[in-house]
Write an enzyme that holds these catalytic residues in place. Structure first.
Site, short mmCIF file in Angstrom:
data_model
loop_
_atom_site.label_atom_id
_atom_site.label_comp_id
_atom_site.label_asym_id
_atom_site.label_seq_id
_atom_site.Cartn_x
_atom_site.Cartn_y
_atom_site.Cartn_z
N ASP A 91 5.60 0.78 -8.65
CA ASP A 91 6.07 -0.75 -8.44
C ASP A 91 4.67 -1.31 -8.07
O ASP A 91 4.77 -1.29 -6.81
CB ASP A 91 7.17 -0.87 -7.54
N ILE B 70 4.64 -7.62 1.78
CA ILE B 70 5.96 -7.23 2.20
C ILE B 70 6.15 -5.65 1.82
O ILE B 70 5.63 -5.26 0.86
CB ILE B 70 7.36 -7.92 1.91
N GLY C 125 11.50 -2.92 -1.24
CA GLY C 125 12.82 -2.60 -0.60
C GLY C 125 13.26 -1.11 -0.55
O GLY C 125 13.85 -0.65 0.11
N HIS D 119 3.32 -6.85 -2.82
CA HIS D 119 3.24 -5.85 -1.88
C HIS D 119 1.83 -5.35 -1.42
O HIS D 119 1.64 -4.33 -0.78
CB HIS D 119 3.85 -4.44 -2.40
#
Length: 262
Positions: free
Chosen positions: A169, A189, A192, A174
């Site tokens: 990903d 960030i 998740g 990110h």
């Protein structure tokens, strides 16, 4: 939007060697001393590694035009383990759109992936796609009213998102500060799925279980987590499973979490 319900997303076989599950274990918080997670001669594959193998499925739905990929977010995740993943090999998976829920201002697409090793469901929250007259679907599990049975800390690493993105990903949110600012974030960030998987390690330890013995996992992504954050995790016993919520500085970041180990 209801025309997407039941849509076949295809079949895909993904191959890997022992490098990927070792890298994955390090990315979700295992240490060099966890030899059964990071040493190929003793390797037990973390069950949540399966979610990196199946990431193609929700990506395929976005690419098919079901929703605006620039505004859709990963709302929650479920995983049920059927068999332990091998240290290396090939995994054949089939995917479909299991449900499309109408939340009014948004739609929630549930992407289900199945293989001989696991079942996984992504819930994708798509703003602007609701209002089509469909069922609202189930509500998220509420925080238990009882006081927590326990608490534990979860320390993330400042480099964790940079490491985790090597598993597939590679969304710029990110890693790239400019991409994060465009998305309204002060800095890149955590993924998740990285945060949720990292949570299983201290949860397993708190139960006297091994993290590779995870049987079921679910959780809702309530707010972003930033690399380096320390999460405060509260836990409750629920029959054979553990319920959990995680917060950062008093703000809930993972809610409705549930984990069950052998």
């Amino acid at each position: 939007m209801s025309e997407w319900r039941g849509r076949d997303l295809g079949t895909r076989t993904v191959s890997y060697d022992d490098t990927q599950p070792i890298l994955y274990a390090l990315a979700v918080g295992a240490s060099a001393s966890d030899l059964d997670l990071v040493f190929e001669e003793r390797l037990s594959v973390l069950p949540t590694f399966a979610l990196t193998l199946a990431q193609w499925a929700p990506d395929a739905l976005g690419s098919a035009g079901a929703f605006d990929i620039t505004t859709a977010v990963h709302g929650s995740q479920r995983l049920r383990v059927r068999e332990p993943l091998p240290r290396s090999g090939s995994v054949e998976m089939t995917a479909r759109v299991a449900e499309v829920w109408d939340k009014g201002s948004a739609a929630v697409f549930e992407v289900a992936v199945e293989s001989e090793y696991f079942e996984a469901t992504w819930s994708l929250f798509a703003p602007g796609s609701g209002g089509f007259g469909g069922d609202r679907g189930p509500s998220a599990r509420r925080r238990p009213e009882a006081e927590p049975d326990g608490t534990l800390p979860l320390q993330t690493s400042p480099d964790q998102a940079a490491l985790y993105r090597l598993l597939g990903d590679r969304h710029h949110l990110h890693i790239d500060p400019e991409a994060a600012k465009t998305a309204g974030m002060p800095r890149p960030i955590m993924h998740g799925l990285c945060t949720l998987a990292a949570l299983t390690l201290p949860l397993a330890e708190s139960q006297g279980a091994h993290p590779a013995d995870l049987l079921e996992l679910e959780g809702r992504f309530a707010a972003p987590v930033f690399p380096g954050d320390t999460l405060h995790v509260e836990t409750w016993k629920d029959d054979e499973a553990t319920l959990a919520e995680a917060s950062v500085d008093g703000k809930t970041v993972i809610s409705a979490a549930r984990a069950r180990f052998t």
